[in-house]
Every structure is written in C-alpha cells, then in structure tokens.
Design a protein around this motif. Sequence first.
Motif, PDB file in Angstrom:
ATOM      1  N   THR A  30       0.824  -1.212   0.000  1.00 34.69           N
ATOM      2  CA  THR A  30       0.000   0.000   0.000  1.00 34.69           C
ATOM      3  C   THR A  30       0.851   1.252   0.000  1.00 34.69           C
ATOM      4  OG1 THR A  30      -0.149   0.063   2.428  1.00 34.69           O
ATOM      5  CG2 THR A  30      -1.841  -1.185   1.249  1.00 34.69           C
ATOM      6  N   GLY A  31       2.171   1.088  -0.037  1.00 32.03           N
ATOM      7  CA  GLY A  31       3.028   2.254  -0.058  1.00 32.03           C
ATOM      8  C   GLY A  31       4.461   1.903   0.278  1.00 32.03           C
ATOM      9  N   ILE A  32       5.324   2.926   0.181  1.00 31.36           N
ATOM     10  CA  ILE A  32       6.722   2.790   0.576  1.00 31.36           C
ATOM     11  C   ILE A  32       6.823   3.064   2.065  1.00 31.36           C
ATOM     12  CG2 ILE A  32       9.058   3.644   0.196  1.00 31.36           C
ATOM     13  CD1 ILE A  32       8.155   4.601  -2.564  1.00 31.36           C
ATOM     14  N   THR A  33       7.471   2.170   2.795  1.00 31.06           N
ATOM     15  CA  THR A  33       7.558   2.272   4.241  1.00 31.06           C
ATOM     16  C   THR A  33       9.022   2.242   4.686  1.00 31.06           C
ATOM     17  OG1 THR A  33       7.356  -0.128   4.455  1.00 31.06           O
ATOM     18  CG2 THR A  33       5.315   1.149   4.534  1.00 31.06           C
ATOM     19  N   ILE A  34       9.210   2.225   5.994  1.00 31.94           N
ATOM     20  CA  ILE A  34      10.543   2.178   6.588  1.00 31.94           C
ATOM     21  C   ILE A  34      10.821   0.774   7.116  1.00 31.94           C
ATOM     22  CG2 ILE A  34      11.819   2.857   8.654  1.00 31.94           C
ATOM     23  CD1 ILE A  34      12.190   4.922   6.681  1.00 31.94           C
ATOM     24  N   ALA A  35      11.922   0.175   6.642  1.00 31.55           N
ATOM     25  CA  ALA A  35      12.398  -1.076   7.235  1.00 31.55           C
ATOM     26  C   ALA A  35      13.378  -0.779   8.353  1.00 31.55           C
ATOM     27  CB  ALA A  35      13.057  -1.951   6.166  1.00 31.55           C
ATOM     28  N   GLY A  74      -1.909  13.617   3.232  1.00 30.89           N
ATOM     29  CA  GLY A  74      -2.117  14.609   2.209  1.00 30.89           C
ATOM     30  C   GLY A  74      -1.201  14.463   1.017  1.00 30.89           C
ATOM     31  N   VAL A  75      -1.025  15.578   0.315  1.00 27.18           N
ATOM     32  CA  VAL A  75      -0.319  15.579  -0.958  1.00 27.18           C
ATOM     33  C   VAL A  75       0.682  16.723  -0.997  1.00 27.18           C
ATOM     34  CG1 VAL A  75      -2.161  16.968  -2.017  1.00 27.18           C
ATOM     35  CG2 VAL A  75      -0.623  15.649  -3.472  1.00 27.18           C
ATOM     36  N   LEU A  76       1.831  16.453  -1.620  1.00 24.97           N
ATOM     37  CA  LEU A  76       2.852  17.454  -1.906  1.00 24.97           C
ATOM     38  C   LEU A  76       3.076  17.454  -3.409  1.00 24.97           C
ATOM     39  CD1 LEU A  76       5.433  16.419   0.859  1.00 24.97           C
ATOM     40  CD2 LEU A  76       3.803  18.299   0.996  1.00 24.97           C
ATOM     41  N   ARG A  77       3.088  18.646  -4.031  1.00 25.66           N
ATOM     42  CA  ARG A  77       3.227  18.710  -5.481  1.00 25.66           C
ATOM     43  C   ARG A  77       4.227  19.799  -5.879  1.00 25.66           C
ATOM     44  NH1 ARG A  77      -1.926  20.104  -7.366  1.00 25.66           N
ATOM     45  NH2 ARG A  77      -2.542  17.936  -7.064  1.00 25.66           N
ATOM     46  N   PHE A  78       5.113  19.452  -6.807  1.00 26.14           N
ATOM     47  CA  PHE A  78       6.160  20.338  -7.316  1.00 26.14           C
ATOM     48  C   PHE A  78       5.975  20.407  -8.826  1.00 26.14           C
ATOM     49  CE2 PHE A  78      10.134  21.836  -8.740  1.00 26.14           C
ATOM     50  CZ  PHE A  78      11.040  22.086  -7.711  1.00 26.14           C
ATOM     51  N   ARG A  79       5.806  21.613  -9.364  1.00 25.45           N
ATOM     52  CA  ARG A  79       5.531  21.777 -10.794  1.00 25.45           C
ATOM     53  C   ARG A  79       6.436  22.869 -11.359  1.00 25.45           C
ATOM     54  NH1 ARG A  79       0.549  20.819 -13.793  1.00 25.45           N
ATOM     55  NH2 ARG A  79       0.416  22.090 -15.664  1.00 25.45           N
ATOM     56  N   ARG A  80       7.043  22.611 -12.518  1.00 26.86           N
ATOM     57  CA  ARG A  80       7.818  23.641 -13.203  1.00 26.86           C
ATOM     58  C   ARG A  80       7.366  23.726 -14.656  1.00 26.86           C
ATOM     59  NH1 ARG A  80      14.139  22.923 -14.262  1.00 26.86           N
ATOM     60  NH2 ARG A  80      13.310  21.720 -16.038  1.00 26.86           N
ATOM     61  N   ILE A 108      15.669  10.231  19.360  1.00 31.00           N
ATOM     62  CA  ILE A 108      14.644  10.789  20.255  1.00 31.00           C
ATOM     63  C   ILE A 108      13.369   9.961  20.214  1.00 31.00           C
ATOM     64  CG2 ILE A 108      13.229  12.821  20.736  1.00 31.00           C
ATOM     65  CD1 ILE A 108      15.417  14.521  19.479  1.00 31.00           C
ATOM     66  N   GLY A 109      12.888   9.640  19.030  1.00 31.89           N
ATOM     67  CA  GLY A 109      11.654   8.873  18.861  1.00 31.89           C
ATOM     68  C   GLY A 109      11.246   8.858  17.409  1.00 31.89           C
ATOM     69  N   VAL A 110      10.472   7.864  17.017  1.00 34.19           N
ATOM     70  CA  VAL A 110      10.062   7.727  15.620  1.00 34.19           C
ATOM     71  C   VAL A 110       8.541   7.607  15.541  1.00 34.19           C
ATOM     72  CG1 VAL A 110      12.225   6.645  14.943  1.00 34.19           C
ATOM     73  CG2 VAL A 110      10.319   5.203  15.673  1.00 34.19           C
ATOM     74  N   PRO A 111       7.953   8.007  14.408  1.00 39.02           N
ATOM     75  CA  PRO A 111       6.499   7.879  14.242  1.00 39.02           C
ATOM     76  C   PRO A 111       6.112   6.424  14.033  1.00 39.02           C
ATOM     77  CG  PRO A 111       7.477   8.640  12.211  1.00 39.02           C
ATOM     78  CD  PRO A 111       8.587   8.608  13.228  1.00 39.02           C
ATOM     79  N   ASN A 112       4.822   6.118  14.233  1.00 39.44           N
ATOM     80  CA  ASN A 112       4.388   4.729  14.116  1.00 39.44           C
ATOM     81  C   ASN A 112       3.881   4.380  12.723  1.00 39.44           C
ATOM     82  OD1 ASN A 112       2.412   6.612  15.117  1.00 39.44           O
ATOM     83  ND2 ASN A 112       0.948   4.939  15.245  1.00 39.44           N
ATOM     84  N   VAL A 113       3.459   5.355  11.926  1.00 40.80           N
ATOM     85  CA  VAL A 113       2.967   5.025  10.586  1.00 40.80           C
ATOM     86  C   VAL A 113       3.486   6.057   9.574  1.00 40.80           C
ATOM     87  CG1 VAL A 113       0.948   4.482   9.162  1.00 40.80           C
ATOM     88  CG2 VAL A 113       0.855   4.092  11.622  1.00 40.80           C
ATOM     89  N   PRO A 114       4.749   5.995   9.166  1.00 41.39           N
ATOM     90  CA  PRO A 114       5.184   6.838   8.044  1.00 41.39           C
ATOM     91  C   PRO A 114       5.041   6.061   6.744  1.00 41.39           C
ATOM     92  CG  PRO A 114       7.105   5.887   9.122  1.00 41.39           C
ATOM     93  CD  PRO A 114       5.887   5.292   9.803  1.00 41.39           C
ATOM     94  N   ARG A 115       4.451   6.682   5.737  1.00 46.06           N
ATOM     95  CA  ARG A 115       4.229   5.943   4.484  1.00 46.06           C
ATOM     96  C   ARG A 115       4.125   6.916   3.314  1.00 46.06           C
ATOM     97  NH1 ARG A 115       0.508   2.947   5.979  1.00 46.06           N
ATOM     98  NH2 ARG A 115       1.506   0.904   5.917  1.00 46.06           N
ATOM     99  N   ILE A 116       4.773   6.565   2.210  1.00 43.92           N
ATOM    100  CA  ILE A 116       4.543   7.233   0.933  1.00 43.92           C
ATOM    101  C   ILE A 116       3.546   6.367   0.172  1.00 43.92           C
ATOM    102  CG2 ILE A 116       5.571   7.978  -1.247  1.00 43.92           C
ATOM    103  CD1 ILE A 116       8.218   8.361   0.277  1.00 43.92           C
ATOM    104  N   TYR A 122       1.701  11.484  -2.532  1.00 43.71           N
ATOM    105  CA  TYR A 122       0.724  11.328  -1.463  1.00 43.71           C
ATOM    106  C   TYR A 122       1.394  10.568  -0.327  1.00 43.71           C
ATOM    107  CZ  TYR A 122      -3.248  12.966  -4.226  1.00 43.71           C
ATOM    108  OH  TYR A 122      -4.123  13.754  -4.944  1.00 43.71           O
ATOM    109  N   CYS A 123       1.244  11.065   0.883  1.00 44.86           N
ATOM    110  CA  CYS A 123       1.896  10.417   2.014  1.00 44.86           C
ATOM    111  C   CYS A 123       1.052  10.604   3.269  1.00 44.86           C
ATOM    112  CB  CYS A 123       3.304  10.977   2.242  1.00 44.86           C
ATOM    113  SG  CYS A 123       3.350  12.739   2.646  1.00 44.86           S
ATOM    114  N   ARG A 124       1.390   9.842   4.294  1.00 48.48           N
ATOM    115  CA  ARG A 124       0.700   9.975   5.580  1.00 48.48           C
ATOM    116  C   ARG A 124       1.648   9.603   6.703  1.00 48.48           C
ATOM    117  NH1 ARG A 124      -4.145   6.375   6.986  1.00 48.48           N
ATOM    118  NH2 ARG A 124      -3.574   7.194   9.033  1.00 48.48           N
TER     119      ARG A 124
END
Length: 480
Positions: free
Chosen positions: A226-231, A332-338, A390-398, A259-261
């Motif tokens: 469902t996305g790119i995650t952290i191993a 949400g979404v991040l978009r870069f356009r040129r 310090i600490g890491v998030p529990n659900v990082p995903r692209i 799109y990421c969360r």
Amino acid sequence: MPKTLSINGERKEWLYLLRGRKEAPFAPHEIETVSAPGKDGAHLGKTNVELKRIDQPIGFTVRDEEHEQELLDELNAFLLTQENAEIQFDNVPGKTYIGRVTGSISDYSRPAPTLRKGTITFLCESYKYGPEIEAKLSDQATMINVEGTQAAKPTFTLDVLAPITFAMVSDGDEYMMIGRPVEVDQTVVDTRILLLEEYGESLDTWSSTGTSVDGDVSGEMGVDGTGITIASYGSGDGWHGPAMMKEVDPAQDFEVEMYCRVDADDPDATYRIEFYLFDENNNVLGKMAIMDSTASLSRYSAEARYGEFFGWGTNYKINSENYWRFDNHFHGVLRFRREGQTFKFYVAQVGTGITENHYDSLTSWFLDAENEYQGRLKYVQVHMGTYGSIGVPNVPRINSIKAYELSEELEDETPYIAYEGDQVTFDHENEAILINGEDATYLKDFGASYFELPLGNNNLAVLPGNNKLKGAVHYRPTYK
C-alpha cells in the motif's frame, strides 16, 4: 428504551428526550415585496426560507452533585459544536437536521433529588434530510425516483476508466460539464506524459546509489503493498534515514506529486517524508517535505524549496513560517511543478468520504528569472528520516509518487483533462467541481449549471460513453 438524540453519530444513552418538543411544521418563509411608485400595494418578490428553531426538553438522572457536574461537563462537550453538525432525534425517526445549539439551558432545574431537566434549543438549516441514497449511472439514461417534499441537491462522482477530454452529467434538460468534446477538425493531445508511477508494490527499479539528502543516508526502505515504508532508519546523531532514487526520461517542464501519511502518537517522535528532484548533472532542482522537527511536542510543517540547501529558510517558499500545524497526523499531498521559469508548490490535507476533497492547502510560487534551475528533470528521489534517537512515528508511508512531463496545448488541439484512476466530482450542494479532491471549477463549461433533482422520476446519463466513465449519484431526500 428512553429516546435520545445523536450529534455527528455520537449518542449519550443517559440523556433522554422529554415531551413538549416545539418545532414548527416548516421553516419560516419570508416573501420580499417590491413597491412601485404611485401604485397601491406591492409586487411579491423572492421567497426567502429562514432557519428552523427546535426546542427539545431533555432530562437525565444523577447519583449526587458530583455526578451531576460530571454529566454536565460531558453534556457541554457533546452539545456545543463550533461547526454545524448532523443531528438526529429518536422522536423524529429517519430524518437528519443540520445545525447546532444556540442559547443556553436557561430553564435547567432539579425537580427531584436525582432528576435534572431543561430545554435545549437548536438552530438548524431550513430542511431536514433522509438517509443518503446512491444510484449507479451510465451513458444510457438511468431513472432515479426522488422522494421527499423538496428537490434534492445531488453529488455526482465519475470514476475515469480511460483518458477523457470532457465529463458531463445531464438530466435531459440541464447539464453539468467540464472540458470540451473533440471537434472533428481537432486533434486530441496528451499534455501530461507519465514518467514515473510508484505505489510501493516493489522497489526493484529504484536504487540507493547516488542518493543525497539534507543529512545522512542510512537504513533501508521497504514496501507493504500500500506504499513505501521504513524497514530501518539506520543510525546517526542528526537527521538520518534511507533514500532511494529512480531515473526518468529527461523532462524540461514537469510535475511531481507525492501522497503520504504519518501518525506520531509519541510527542517526542521526529520525522520527515521527502522527495528530491535532480537534473541530468545531478544538480538539485528542489525538494518538498512534511516533517516534525520538535521534541516533546506534536507539531508538523511542510517544506518546499527550489535548488539545493543554502541554509534554513534561504530558498524556501513553504516552511514552518507559513505552514505549521499542531497535530500528530498528516494525510495529504505534496506537489512540485515547473513550467518554463515558473515553479509552483502545493501542499494539502486530503479528506475522507465520497469526494476525498483537499483542505488546509497552501500554494506558493517562484520565478526563476535568472534561469538558475532550468536543467531537465532526470532523477526522482524519496527519503524518510528521523533525528537522532529521540523517537520515531508509528505510521510513516509514501502512498504514491508520480512524475509527469508537461507540454503545451496548441490552438487546433483538445487536451485530456483526466486520466484512468482519476475521479471527477460534481457537488451540486456546495457548488463545487473537483478532480481527485482538488478544485477544477476553471474547467466548467459556460452553459453548465448545478441543477437539482426534482421530486419524482429523473433520467440521468453520463458522457462520454464507451466505458470511459463509471458514474454514481449521491443525494439525500429533502423535507420541509
């Protein structure tokens, strides 16, 4: 079982409705009058429907004064919404009101040692609504029988199955449309050529060779379907984490969208989810990110930068100075356009529901007047990191990342406006047109209108046909 009420789906079973409810049969109708000089009387003008007032007596039982205060605190949090809410009363089954509490429970009393009662006043929209109805639509006319006492305001959702130059819904008399059909003497062109599409199914075509981030590259990325995650984040005293890069066909004008969360229940968690863009000579064209760089506090910000890192805020068009939120969740979404010398950066949260509309958005621009960042896009890099230990998030995903090459439309050409997998929304209730949750009103046809569905039979059809769209209409029966 005693009857109660719900607000936005939440119920308090200890709160029950008493007799004595006051609600007029319909909302007040005020007719505007227009007087003509030198003539008796007046002309009847527009009818304005006012808000509806509901006075609902309520009661509840308590064990003692301490318990009474606990329930009153709970009642206040339940009733006092800052925005309009969906309100349902058990004594008006099958109907939903839109409104909120006004005034106070001024007649609050204690008629018995354990009994408390009073009257809540609600100020609501003019009409009430039945349960939402969904019906499938096609390019063949579909008959919809609308019930209620008032015309309904529909929302149409059109799933795109193949590239289209227009999308239309019609009831035979009125229509809503974006884009334009192809004229016989025109050519259909694709102004967005897909260069990269990744949903985290596999990273076999990505490489960690040559990656470079603002910090240290370490650790390993993974996928879960469902996305790119952290191993693994690897290790480091500052910002660190894995990065992977993919080569695309060189593009002068382009758009990259991610799109990421992320959820960070631990206030100490730090994170960043980023994409970097490089030209054919590995020069940094820019980057975008969502990140939390604070310890002991849940607070994220967005970043959008052109060029390489020259120092905090130096060449940033979006950062914590203009997009900074106290929250532990971003979806949400991040978009870069040129295009030419113009850079456009966009960040937004993505809602859930029928339309998944964008909200809390920010758009920023940069003009590369000196042509310093005009190299052709060649490499797209993704990165996820954390700071120290310090600490890491529990659900990082692209969830997804896509890149497109952009081209201009010529006078005798008709461009595609939506592609397979996109969703077009015509929201006639709020008079909004969306593509993938983002405003697309600029594509509206001049003669199109946000039409209603009158009571009785309505014949609806969507175009174009030939299995290019899969449509549905959503509406709620409306009652005075």
